[in-house]
Enzyme design. Sequence first.
Site, PDB file in Angstrom:
ATOM      1  CD  GLN A 190     -67.656 -19.419  -6.867  1.00 27.56           C
ATOM      2  OE1 GLN A 190     -66.929 -19.154  -7.829  1.00 27.56           O
ATOM      3  NE2 GLN A 190     -68.978 -19.470  -6.951  1.00 27.56           N
ATOM      4  N   GLY A 244     -39.935 -28.865 -24.021  1.00 29.51           N
ATOM      5  CA  GLY A 244     -40.357 -28.360 -22.726  1.00 29.51           C
ATOM      6  C   GLY A 244     -40.251 -29.472 -21.705  1.00 29.51           C
ATOM      7  CB  SER A 245     -42.633 -32.102 -20.661  1.00 31.83           C
ATOM      8  OG  SER A 245     -43.634 -31.241 -20.147  1.00 31.83           O
ATOM      9  CE1 TYR A 263     -31.846 -24.631 -14.508  1.00 35.27           C
ATOM     10  CE2 TYR A 263     -34.080 -24.523 -15.378  1.00 35.27           C
ATOM     11  CZ  TYR A 263     -32.991 -25.262 -14.980  1.00 35.27           C
ATOM     12  OH  TYR A 263     -33.033 -26.629 -15.034  1.00 35.27           O
ATOM     13  NE  ARG A 282     -71.375  -9.121   0.051  1.00 43.35           N
ATOM     14  CZ  ARG A 282     -71.908  -8.183  -0.703  1.00 43.35           C
ATOM     15  NH1 ARG A 282     -71.789  -6.911  -0.350  1.00 43.35           N
ATOM     16  NH2 ARG A 282     -72.535  -8.503  -1.818  1.00 43.35           N
ATOM     17  CD  GLU A 287     -38.750 -23.789 -11.495  1.00 45.31           C
ATOM     18  OE1 GLU A 287     -38.087 -24.284 -12.418  1.00 45.31           O
ATOM     19  OE2 GLU A 287     -38.333 -22.875 -10.774  1.00 45.31           O
ATOM     20  CB  ILE A 290     -35.696 -17.135 -20.600  1.00 46.33           C
ATOM     21  CG1 ILE A 290     -35.374 -18.352 -21.471  1.00 46.33           C
ATOM     22  CG2 ILE A 290     -34.596 -16.871 -19.574  1.00 46.33           C
ATOM     23  CD1 ILE A 290     -35.384 -19.682 -20.746  1.00 46.33           C
ATOM     24  N   GLY A 313     -35.752 -25.549  -6.980  1.00 47.51           N
ATOM     25  CA  GLY A 313     -36.690 -24.618  -7.592  1.00 47.51           C
ATOM     26  C   GLY A 313     -38.128 -25.058  -7.395  1.00 47.51           C
ATOM     27  CG  HIS A 347     -63.148 -12.285  -1.963  1.00 42.04           C
ATOM     28  ND1 HIS A 347     -62.430 -13.307  -1.398  1.00 42.04           N
ATOM     29  CD2 HIS A 347     -62.750 -11.159  -1.316  1.00 42.04           C
ATOM     30  CE1 HIS A 347     -61.613 -12.828  -0.469  1.00 42.04           C
ATOM     31  NE2 HIS A 347     -61.795 -11.526  -0.396  1.00 42.04           N
TER      32      HIS A 347
END
Length: 379
Positions: A335, A130-131, A122, A266, A362, A156, A240, A337
């Site tokens: 965090q 862009g925006s 696409y 743990r 998108e 792309i 999308g 982990h």
Amino acid sequence: MDFTLGEDQRAFQDVARQFARDEMEPNAREWDETSRFPEETLRKAAELGFGGIYVGDDVGGSGLTRLDAAVIFEELAAGCTSTAAYISIHNMAAWMIDRFGVDAQRQRFLPALCTMEHFASYCLTEPGSGSDAASLRTRAVRDDDDYVLNGSKAFISGGGRSDIYVVMVRTGDAGPKGISCLVVEKDAPGLSFGAQEAKLGWKSQPTAQVNFSDCRVPAANRIGAEGDGFRIAMAGLDGGRLNIGACSLGAAQSCLDRSISYLKERKQFGKPLAEFQALQFRLADMATELEAARLLLHKAATLVDAKTPDATRMAAMAKRMATDVGFSVVNEALQLHGGYGYLRDYPVERFLRDVRVHQILEGTNEIMRMIIARDLLKD
């Protein structure tokens, strides 16, 4: 109002979950570290109907709904978010041809896209737009039975590898009404590609600039009428955005599940981490926010299918919330982990890198807020 999935949807979910576990998850780290585009796995996904999820069945598609797709993409993303996201983009491009193309175009392009014998990209974003997508400058000038294209598209997915590029071009005056949609095939004269981008995440899919230098494309490859391109592009983005939101939820759910297991195993200060109330509360918040985002996404998907007047706003709401919550949950999982979450031996860091871009593409989440506010304030 029914919040449960139907029998068929549960079946799609099970198939996608099993595929993600068997075919995607075991290979995701290698694909990420070697920047490998997993063509064989993608074509296996297409054998299950995931190459044309909401494309008509007369051209090889599955003919499913946006809600079905959301369920499928959430499961696929738990296996490899980057690869699932490419499947989403491929589906978006295929749907645009299916929805807005004439039957000859559908029969020509879609069967090979639905099997993923051919891959699709696409092409809307440009180096300078862009925006502000309506300001795109890639121009197509009619020359007898062809269009001659000049310009570039940036960021792309599938760039340099895809067989089909669904490209938004300017055929008229400035603004959205001067934009048209063309299908550019990979062997079109004058089509070239930039170097592959070095990215933080999404490494299992190629990403490159797509360049047009006096690129000749048959006028028969125009989707819709001249001037319809912006409308077509935005319609594709509604779906999308739902898919990318679902991919964020899939990554986040996987990381939440991994965090629950980790906290149970743990031990610190003589007892499992799962027994510390502060950590229990964090899990509770992660699960609650994830469920709320999922419900909003599923509602938006049903409205996009129903073509309701508020469908675009709801898709923007769902995309904003699902991608923000998805990243937040994955970040929290890292965090929880501790130092292990920062190691490549644990997949949480890969999920974190992959979902971060979902808040940008998108339509950035700032643009989602603009869409929402504009719809709320309209007369």
